[in-house]
Write a protein that holds these residues in place. Sequence first.
Motif, PDB file in Angstrom:
ATOM      1  N   GLY A  84      17.002  45.753  53.983  1.00  0.00           N
ATOM      2  CA  GLY A  84      15.895  46.078  54.777  1.00  0.00           C
ATOM      3  C   GLY A  84      15.831  47.700  55.109  1.00  0.00           C
ATOM      4  N   MET A  85      16.428  48.559  54.581  1.00  0.00           N
ATOM      5  CA  MET A  85      16.509  49.775  54.673  1.00  0.00           C
ATOM      6  C   MET A  85      15.431  50.432  54.025  1.00  0.00           C
ATOM      7  N   SER A  86      14.614  51.456  54.468  1.00  0.00           N
ATOM      8  CA  SER A  86      13.492  52.084  53.551  1.00  0.00           C
ATOM      9  C   SER A  86      13.654  53.673  53.989  1.00  0.00           C
ATOM     10  N   LEU A  87      12.992  54.330  52.975  1.00  0.00           N
ATOM     11  CA  LEU A  87      12.956  55.808  52.949  1.00  0.00           C
ATOM     12  C   LEU A  87      11.729  56.212  52.222  1.00  0.00           C
ATOM     13  N   VAL A  88      10.902  57.258  53.037  1.00  0.00           N
ATOM     14  CA  VAL A  88       9.707  57.714  52.532  1.00  0.00           C
ATOM     15  C   VAL A  88      10.124  59.199  52.024  1.00  0.00           C
ATOM     16  N   LEU A  89       9.388  59.390  50.875  1.00  0.00           N
ATOM     17  CA  LEU A  89       9.550  60.669  50.226  1.00  0.00           C
ATOM     18  C   LEU A  89       8.134  61.207  50.104  1.00  0.00           C
ATOM     19  N   LYS A  90       7.926  62.719  50.291  1.00  0.00           N
ATOM     20  CA  LYS A  90       6.819  63.217  49.889  1.00  0.00           C
ATOM     21  C   LYS A  90       6.633  63.696  48.513  1.00  0.00           C
ATOM     22  N   ALA A  91       5.302  63.851  48.008  1.00  0.00           N
ATOM     23  CA  ALA A  91       4.954  64.095  46.555  1.00  0.00           C
ATOM     24  C   ALA A  91       6.053  65.383  46.200  1.00  0.00           C
ATOM     25  N   LYS A  92       6.169  66.302  46.839  1.00  0.00           N
ATOM     26  CA  LYS A  92       6.586  67.584  46.537  1.00  0.00           C
ATOM     27  C   LYS A  92       8.275  67.449  46.140  1.00  0.00           C
ATOM     28  N   GLU A  93       8.806  66.134  46.442  1.00  0.00           N
ATOM     29  CA  GLU A  93      10.182  65.972  46.114  1.00  0.00           C
ATOM     30  C   GLU A  93      10.204  65.025  44.925  1.00  0.00           C
ATOM     31  N   PHE A  94       9.090  64.533  44.356  1.00  0.00           N
ATOM     32  CA  PHE A  94       8.844  63.438  43.104  1.00  0.00           C
ATOM     33  C   PHE A  94       9.733  64.116  42.203  1.00  0.00           C
ATOM     34  N   GLU A  95       9.905  65.363  41.809  1.00  0.00           N
ATOM     35  CA  GLU A  95      10.668  65.561  40.452  1.00  0.00           C
ATOM     36  C   GLU A  95      12.150  65.603  40.801  1.00  0.00           C
ATOM     37  N   LYS A  96      12.622  65.941  42.025  1.00  0.00           N
ATOM     38  CA  LYS A  96      14.162  66.142  42.193  1.00  0.00           C
ATOM     39  C   LYS A  96      14.787  64.941  42.819  1.00  0.00           C
ATOM     40  N   ALA A  97      13.709  63.846  43.094  1.00  0.00           N
ATOM     41  CA  ALA A  97      14.289  62.480  43.714  1.00  0.00           C
ATOM     42  C   ALA A  97      13.795  61.575  42.709  1.00  0.00           C
ATOM     43  N   GLY A  98      14.683  60.486  42.586  1.00  0.00           N
ATOM     44  CA  GLY A  98      14.483  59.428  41.833  1.00  0.00           C
ATOM     45  C   GLY A  98      15.498  58.173  41.916  1.00  0.00           C
ATOM     46  N   LEU A  99      15.456  57.373  40.884  1.00  0.00           N
ATOM     47  CA  LEU A  99      16.324  56.269  40.874  1.00  0.00           C
ATOM     48  C   LEU A  99      17.413  56.326  39.615  1.00  0.00           C
ATOM     49  N   ILE A 100      18.525  55.790  39.905  1.00  0.00           N
ATOM     50  CA  ILE A 100      19.679  55.811  39.095  1.00  0.00           C
ATOM     51  C   ILE A 100      20.137  54.195  39.035  1.00  0.00           C
ATOM     52  N   ILE A 101      20.653  53.575  38.025  1.00  0.00           N
ATOM     53  CA  ILE A 101      21.420  52.520  37.869  1.00  0.00           C
ATOM     54  C   ILE A 101      22.788  52.647  38.185  1.00  0.00           C
ATOM     55  N   VAL A 102      23.358  52.090  39.180  1.00  0.00           N
ATOM     56  CA  VAL A 102      24.731  51.956  39.380  1.00  0.00           C
ATOM     57  C   VAL A 102      25.461  50.663  38.660  1.00  0.00           C
ATOM     58  N   SER A 103      26.667  50.892  37.995  1.00  0.00           N
ATOM     59  CA  SER A 103      27.492  49.994  37.583  1.00  0.00           C
ATOM     60  C   SER A 103      28.349  49.690  38.700  1.00  0.00           C
ATOM     61  N   ASP A 104      28.347  48.551  39.483  1.00  0.00           N
ATOM     62  CA  ASP A 104      29.457  48.144  40.204  1.00  0.00           C
ATOM     63  C   ASP A 104      30.476  47.152  39.682  1.00  0.00           C
ATOM     64  N   THR A 105      31.502  46.796  39.995  1.00  0.00           N
ATOM     65  CA  THR A 105      32.307  45.829  39.419  1.00  0.00           C
ATOM     66  C   THR A 105      31.790  44.429  39.536  1.00  0.00           C
ATOM     67  N   LYS A 106      30.953  44.238  40.610  1.00  0.00           N
ATOM     68  CA  LYS A 106      30.214  42.825  40.487  1.00  0.00           C
ATOM     69  C   LYS A 106      28.986  42.807  39.949  1.00  0.00           C
ATOM     70  N   LYS A 107      28.069  44.053  40.066  1.00  0.00           N
ATOM     71  CA  LYS A 107      26.756  43.811  39.586  1.00  0.00           C
ATOM     72  C   LYS A 107      26.169  45.251  39.388  1.00  0.00           C
ATOM     73  N   ASN A 108      25.147  45.408  38.798  1.00  0.00           N
ATOM     74  CA  ASN A 108      24.383  46.737  38.676  1.00  0.00           C
ATOM     75  C   ASN A 108      23.299  46.635  39.557  1.00  0.00           C
ATOM     76  N   TYR A 109      22.945  47.747  40.157  1.00  0.00           N
ATOM     77  CA  TYR A 109      21.880  47.889  41.094  1.00  0.00           C
ATOM     78  C   TYR A 109      21.203  49.361  41.072  1.00  0.00           C
ATOM     79  N   PHE A 110      20.172  49.286  41.349  1.00  0.00           N
ATOM     80  CA  PHE A 110      19.142  50.559  41.464  1.00  0.00           C
ATOM     81  C   PHE A 110      19.569  51.376  42.808  1.00  0.00           C
ATOM     82  N   ARG A 111      19.403  52.741  42.672  1.00  0.00           N
ATOM     83  CA  ARG A 111      19.832  53.432  43.939  1.00  0.00           C
ATOM     84  C   ARG A 111      19.006  54.641  43.746  1.00  0.00           C
TER      85      ARG A 111
END
Length: 133
Positions: A84-111
């Motif tokens: 239920g957490m949320s974050l809002v970023l402005k367009a000027k941060e689109f190049e330096k912000a993004g998503l990664i896939i983290v491999s946890d011991t139990k599952k993979n998730y987007f961060r």
Amino acid sequence: MLKKINLIAIITLFTFATLNAANTILKVIGNGTEKTLTETAFVEMSKETFKVKKTADPFVSFKQLVEFTKADKAKTVTIKSIEGMSLVLKAKEFEKAGLIIVSDTKKNYFRAVVKDSAFRNRWIKNVVSIEFK
């Protein structure tokens, strides 16, 4: 009879959880359309990696995701997590912000991560949807 029903319910829930864990999926909304991005497609889309601790995870910037959704006029992105957490970023941060896939011991998730951010409290794990507005 009740024990059989409980056993069937447990097996069904376990199967559903296993299928979900194996297929990490992200909902991407932009330009009036909703697209689904699978873990495999995300890795193929990734052009660089992002180093967290000792691992280098596939990284896709929000600029790339804007191109993916064809939401060229987006001014913000809203990122939502399963908790239920949320974050809002402005367009000027689109190049330096993004998503990664983290491999946890139990599952993979987007961060969601922001490069060169001194405040890691802007990072959100277990991302399930992003919306460009």
